[in-house]
Design a protein around this motif. Structure first.
Motif: not given
Length: 61
Positions: A8-15, A17-28
């Motif tokens: 949803n848009d709220v989670i997209d905004h958090i990712n 603006i705030e830099g949510n690290m929940a979906y960081v890949s191992k390559d990163a």
């Protein structure tokens, strides 16, 4: 559903603006500088050893 796609848009905004690290890949993580990796390993190792030492010392008393 794609793991990196926000549901949803709220989670997209958090990712964005705030830099949510929940979906960081191992390559990163592999692209991080060695100094930052070493600091992370040191902190994780120190925390693990401290917890282990606390458990062992607690059992001895």
């Amino acid at each position: 559903m794609d793991k990196n796609k926000p549901f949803n848009d709220v989670i997209d905004h958090i990712n964005k603006i705030e830099g949510n690290m929940a979906y960081v890949s191992k390559d990163a993580i592999k692209k991080l500088p060695k100094a930052i990796k070493l600091i992370g390993f040191f902190i994780a190792g120190f925390l693990s050893l401290t917890i282990l030492l606390m458990i062992i010392l607690n059992l001895l008393t």
